[in-house]
Design an enzyme around this catalytic site. Structure first.
Site, PDB file in Angstrom:
ATOM      1  CE1 TYR A  53      56.424  43.603 124.566  1.00 38.77           C
ATOM      2  CE2 TYR A  53      58.592  42.803 125.168  1.00 38.77           C
ATOM      3  CZ  TYR A  53      57.487  42.755 124.353  1.00 38.77           C
ATOM      4  OH  TYR A  53      57.450  41.845 123.321  1.00 38.77           O
ATOM      5  CB  SER A 209      53.538  32.667 122.162  1.00 38.34           C
ATOM      6  OG  SER A 209      52.586  31.977 122.956  1.00 38.34           O
ATOM      7  N   PRO A 210      56.482  30.359 122.337  1.00 38.65           N
ATOM      8  CG  PRO A 210      58.508  29.857 123.368  1.00 38.65           C
ATOM      9  CD  PRO A 210      57.583  31.001 123.089  1.00 38.65           C
ATOM     10  N   GLY A 213      51.238  30.014 125.201  1.00 35.33           N
ATOM     11  CA  GLY A 213      50.616  30.441 126.450  1.00 35.33           C
ATOM     12  C   GLY A 213      50.573  29.373 127.516  1.00 35.33           C
ATOM     13  CG  LEU A 215      47.196  26.016 125.621  1.00 45.91           C
ATOM     14  CD1 LEU A 215      46.455  26.308 124.332  1.00 45.91           C
ATOM     15  CD2 LEU A 215      46.277  25.315 126.615  1.00 45.91           C
ATOM     16  N   GLY A 218      52.846  21.272 129.584  1.00 47.86           N
ATOM     17  CA  GLY A 218      52.371  20.284 130.551  1.00 47.86           C
ATOM     18  C   GLY A 218      51.063  20.677 131.203  1.00 47.86           C
TER      19      GLY A 218
END
Length: 321
Positions: A53, A209-210, A213, A215, A218
């Site tokens: 990272y 990615s719960p 990204g 989507l 909201g």
């Protein structure tokens, strides 16, 4: 904050895991330190990072290490998880899961993180070219040296977990205690085999990615308000799932919560999930994730979410009798 055991271990971790992938590329070191302090204040004790990272490999671990070095019990109060697998440069043996790279990568992470042990050392990907006997031998040496306490996987298939555990058992090792997987209302493939394997072997699932990204955060309201603009794959994915996402955002309104809170709360309702990884770029994004731990979804809410985003049955029932 609520806490739970990490898989079958005695280790207690917060129900939200602080992801640090944005620290460096999108969040300055000063702001990252402030976010980590705020996470501790909110009771989050579980932090996740990786040696790759950062704008340059190792940057994010260095930011965490500098924060730990400021004292105040920061390291002692943190269950620290990091990962290895990806190539750190283009020189041979500076990536994957060979015994040589495990030794080198672990020592390098410890230096950057300014600590003498890793609570949860995770394989970021399966290594198809290194036998499990070699991997576990290297891990066993590291455990005996006190450099690693627990071991986890990430992006594994169900049979990879089974293979790893069988090899660990031959050496009388604990083996894997967690699995990081892509998991959210829109992407539920791990319910086929990964989640059942994790449950069988006592691994805690740590979803990355719960909110898929953003989507499930909201996105329709934000785009209509001009707060967010979608292009490329994100725009295509929204159009493909617009009806379901619209119904999801309407359900959040009915409940009286934010869409992101609803998405995280749904994951927390899954029995095999230990802690979704939240990756805030700002303090405000961190604060917005905290209410998910307190939201309890009714059976009706869960059924409505399943209708909007159909899940998967456990294999082979998903595709056979």
């Amino acid at each position: 904050m609520e806490y739970t055991q990490l898989g079958r271990t005695g280790l207690r971790v917060s129900r939200l895991c602080l992801g640090t992938m944005n620290f460096g590329p999108q969040t300055s070191e000063q702001d990252a330190h402030a976010i980590m302090d705020a996470a501790h204040e909110a009771g989050i004790n579980f932090f996740d990072t990786a040696n790759r990272y950062g704008t340059q490999p190792g940057e994010t671990e260095t930011i965490l290490g500098n924060w730990f070095s400021t004292g105040g019990g920061r390291r002692e109060r943190t269950v620290l998880a990091t990962k290895l697998y990806g190539d750190m440069d283009d020189w041979p043996n500076n990536g994957r899961l060979s015994a040589l790279n495990i030794r080198r990568a672990l020592d390098a992470s410890l230096r950057r993180l300014q600590t003498d042990y890793i609570d949860l050392y995770q394989f970021h990907h399966i290594d198809r070219n290194t036998p499990w006997d070699e991997i576990w031998q290297a891990i066993e040496v590291a455990i005996q040296a006190g450099k690693i306490l627990y071991v986890g996987s990430s992006n594994f298939a169900g049979w990879h977990i089974a293979d790893a555990q069988a090899a660990a058992a031959r050496r009388s090792l604990t083996g894997l205690v967690s699995e990081q997987s892509l998991y959210n209302l829109l992407v539920r493939e791990i319910e086929l085999e990964v989640a059942p394997a994790a449950e069988h072997y006592g691994l805690g699932i740590i979803p990355w990615s719960p909110l898929q990204g953003g989507l499930l955060g909201g996105v329709i309201k934000k785009t209509e308000a001009g707060v967010r603009r979608l292009e490329g794959r994100a725009a295509q994915s929204l159009e493909a799932h617009r009806d379901a996402i619209q119904g999801y955002e309407q359900l959040a309104d009915e409940i009286g919560t934010q869409p992101a809170t609803l998405g995280l709360s749904w994951l927390l309702s899954r029995p095999v999930v230990t802690a979704p990884i939240i990756g805030p770029r700002t303090r405000a994004q961190l604060d917005s994730a905290l209410p998910a731990v307190e939201l309890t979804l009714s059976d009706d809410h869960l059924q409505r979410l399943d209708k909007l985003f159909p899940g998967r049955k456990t294999a082979p029932e998903d595709y056979a009798w």
